[in-house]
Design an enzyme around this catalytic site. Structure first.
Site, short mmCIF file in Angstrom:
data_model
loop_
_atom_site.label_atom_id
_atom_site.label_comp_id
_atom_site.label_asym_id
_atom_site.label_seq_id
_atom_site.Cartn_x
_atom_site.Cartn_y
_atom_site.Cartn_z
N LYS A 1 -18.10 -35.58 -106.08
CA LYS A 1 -18.15 -34.17 -105.69
C LYS A 1 -17.42 -33.87 -104.37
CE LYS A 1 -22.34 -33.11 -108.31
NZ LYS A 1 -22.10 -32.13 -109.36
N ASP B 1 -27.36 -43.18 -106.51
CA ASP B 1 -26.41 -42.18 -107.01
C ASP B 1 -26.45 -41.00 -106.05
OD1 ASP B 1 -25.02 -40.17 -108.24
OD2 ASP B 1 -25.99 -40.37 -110.20
N PHE C 1 -30.21 -37.30 -113.50
CA PHE C 1 -28.97 -36.72 -114.01
C PHE C 1 -27.82 -37.50 -113.40
CE2 PHE C 1 -25.20 -34.17 -114.31
CZ PHE C 1 -25.25 -33.73 -115.62
N1 PLP Z 1 -24.63 -38.03 -110.48
C1 PLP Z 1 -25.28 -36.98 -109.98
C2 PLP Z 1 -26.47 -37.22 -109.11
C3 PLP Z 1 -24.88 -35.67 -110.25
O1 PLP Z 1 -25.56 -34.65 -109.75
C4 PLP Z 1 -23.74 -35.48 -111.07
C5 PLP Z 1 -23.28 -34.12 -111.39
O2 PLP Z 1 -23.94 -33.13 -111.18
C6 PLP Z 1 -23.08 -36.60 -111.58
C7 PLP Z 1 -23.53 -37.86 -111.26
C8 PLP Z 1 -21.89 -36.44 -112.49
O3 PLP Z 1 -20.77 -35.97 -111.80
P1 PLP Z 1 -19.55 -35.33 -112.58
O4 PLP Z 1 -20.00 -34.02 -113.12
O5 PLP Z 1 -18.45 -35.22 -111.55
O6 PLP Z 1 -19.18 -36.29 -113.68
#
Ligand code: PLP
Length: 411
Positions: free
Chosen positions: A252, A223, A138
Site C-alpha cells: 500500500k 502482515d 484479510f
Molecule cells: N494484507 C492486508 C492486511 C490488507 O489489508 C490487504 C489489502 O487490503 C492486503 C494484504 C492485500 O493487498 P492488495 O490489495 O494490494 O493485494
C-alpha cells in the site's frame, strides 16, 4: 456523472460496489468529482495514499525516474533497487527484502518462504508444513489467501483451496499456542485487523505471540500491508509492543499512493530459502517502483509521519468518542486507522458512508457495520476537525430509533 457510471457498469465486472461519485482529480487530502465538488478523503484508497494525492516530491521522483528508466525486469541489476532495499531494511530492522507489487503478492511470498523454511530449515516433512492464521483475517484475494479466509463470501465458489492453514481466534494467544504442532512453520497475523473491521487485539497480545513463536521455533510473520509505514502511529504497528517479527509484509503506502509496491522482509535464514528461479515477478523491484518507494520512505522519516499519525489519530479518536448517538456501538483504532462501529438496526455503515459523501467526506464501510476513517497522514488538524464536523452533521441526520435506508433519510 451517470454516463461514466453507466460505462463502468456496462464493461466492468461487478466485483466492487463503489459509492456513487465519479472522481477526476486529487490533491493532498482533497478529491474532486467531475462536477467540481470537493471531498475530504478519509479513506486514502484503503490506506495506500498516506502522503495525500499527488505529493509533489513523490510525483517528481516518479516522473524523473520514468524519464530515465522504468522497467527492466530482474534479469538485470539496476542502480535503484539496492538503495531502495537498503533503506527499507534499515528502517524496519530486518536484513533481507524481496520486492513485489501488490499486498497479496507480498503475502504469497511470505507463505512460500514460511513453507520452504519449515521444510528445509525446521525439518518438517515435505508438503506437511502448516501456517496458523486468525479468524477475521484479510490478506488479499488470491485463491490461496481466500482459502484461509473466514469470510464465506470471499471463498464462495472459488475452491478447491490450498491445504495447510489452521485458523485461531484473533487476540487469543493461548489459542495460538494450543494450535501449534511440530508441523507449524509460521503464524501470520495483522497487528490490527483492518478489513476485518479495525479490530485492535488486547494489549500484550502480539508480545505474547512473539514469545510463543520463539519458544516453539515458529516464524512470526506480521502482515503490515495496511498497518505499516506509520499508519497506526509507529513506523510498524508491531512496534507498539516492541515486537520484532521474523517476517514482515509491507505494501500500500510503500508505493506513495502512485504505484503498487510491496515487499516481504525477513530474517537471513528465512530469506535464504529462495534460490534463483524459486520466485519472482516481472515488475517487482523495477526502477520506477524502487525510486518511488525510496522517496516514500524518505518522506516518512523526514516529515515524521508516525508521530503525526499518533497525535492526529488521538485527536480523531477523541473527537469520535465524544459524539453521543445511540447508533454508535464503539470507536476503536490506533493512529489514523480508526473504525466507527454502528448498530445496523439504526443505520447501516453503507448508508452512513453515502451520507458522508453527500456532505463532502469520502470513506467506505467494512463488514457492513464499520465505517473506517483512515485519512492521509499529511492531514492537518483543521482538515481533521472539518471532517469531524461533517461526521457529527451526518449523525444529526440519523434517526436514533429505527433503521432507515439511505433514500428515506432526511436531507
Ligand atoms: N494484507 C492486508 C492486511 C490488507 O489489508 C490487504 C489489502 O487490503 C492486503 C494484504 C492485500 O493487498 P492488495 O490489495 O494490494 O493485494
Amino acid at each position: 456523472m451517470n454516463a461514466w457510471i453507466e460505462a463502468e457498469n456496462r464493461h466492468s465486472a461487478s466485483n466492487y460496489k463503489p459509492l456513487p461519485v465519479v472522481l477526476t482529480r486529487g490533491q493532498g487530502v482533497w478529491l474532486w468529482d467531475v462536477d467540481g465538488k470537493r471531498y475530504l478523503d478519509m479513506m486514502s484508497a484503503y490506506s495506500a495514499v498516506s502522503f495525500g494525492h499527488g505529493h509533489p516530491v513523490l510525483v517528481e521522483a516518479m516522473v524523473a525516474q520514468a524519464r530515465q528508466l522504468a522497467v527492466t525486469s530482474r534479469a538485470f541489476h539496476t542502480d535503484r533497487l539496492g538503495p531502495f532495499l537498503q533503506l527499507l531494511c534499515e528502517m524496519t530492522g530486518l536484513p533481507k527484502a524481496l520486492p513485489m507489487n501488490t499486498g497479496a503478492e507480498g503475502v504469497e511470498t511470505a507463505l512460500k518462504a514460511a513453507r520452504k523454511w519449515g521444510h528445509k530449515v525446521k525439518g518438517i516433512a515435505d508438503g506437511q508444513a502448516e501456517i496458523i492464521v486468525c479468524n477475521g483475517n484479510f490478506a488479499g484475494r488470491t485463491t490461496t489467501i481466500v482459502g484461509f479466509s473466514s469470510e464465506p463470501q470471499y471463498r464462495d465458489g472459488f475452491g478447491p483451496f490450498a491445504p495447510g492453514f489452521v485458523s485461531v481466534p484473533f487476540g487469543d494467544a493461548a489459542a495460538l499456542e494450543a494450535a501449534i504442532t511440530p508441523r507449524t512453520a509460521a503464524f501470520l497475523v495483522e497487528p490490527i485487523q483492518g478489513e476485518g473491521g479495525i479490530i485492535v487485539p488486547p494489549a500484550g497480545y502480539l508480545a505474547a505471540c512473539r514469545e510463543i513463536c520463539t519458544r516453539h521455533n515458529v516464524l512470526l510473520i506480521c502482515d503490515e500491508v495496511q498497518t505499516g509505514l506509520a499508519r497506526t502511529g509507529r513506523l510498524l504497528a508491531c512496534q507498539h509492543e516492541n515486537v520484532k517479527p521474523d517476517g514482515l509484509i509491507l505494501g500500500k503506502a510503500l508505493g506513495g499512493g502512485l504505484l503498487p509496491v510491496s515487499a516481504f522482509l525477513a530474517r537471513e535464514d528465512v530469506m535464504a530459502v529462495f534460490r534463483p528461479g524459486d520466485h519472482g515477478s516481472t515488475f517487482g523491484g523495477n526502477p520506477l517502483a524502487s525510486a518511488v518507494g525510496t522517496a516514500a520512505l524518505q518522506l516518512l522519516k523526514q516529515d515524521n509521519l508516525a508521530e503525526r499519525a499518533d497525535k492526529l489519530g488521538a485527536r480523531l479518536l477523541e473527537g469520535l468518542r465524544a459524539i453521543r448517538h445511540p447508533a454508535i456501538r464503539g470507536v476503536r483504532g490506533k493512529g489514523l486507522l480508526i473504525g466507527l462501529d454502528l448498530d445496523p438496526a439504526q443505520v447501516s455503515a453503507r448508508t452512513f458512508c453515502e451520507r458522508l459523501l453527500q456532505h463532502g467526506v469520502l470513506s467506505k464501510e467494512t463488514h457492513e457495520t464499520v465505517v473506517r476513517f483512515a485519512p492521509p497522514l499529511v492531514i492537518t488538524e483543521q482538515e481533521l476537525d472539518a471532517g469531524l464536523d461533517v461526521i457529527r452533521a451526518v449523525f444529526d441526520t440519523v434517526p436514533a430509533d429505527r433503521r432507515m435506508p439511505a433514500e428515506s433519510l432526511p436531507a
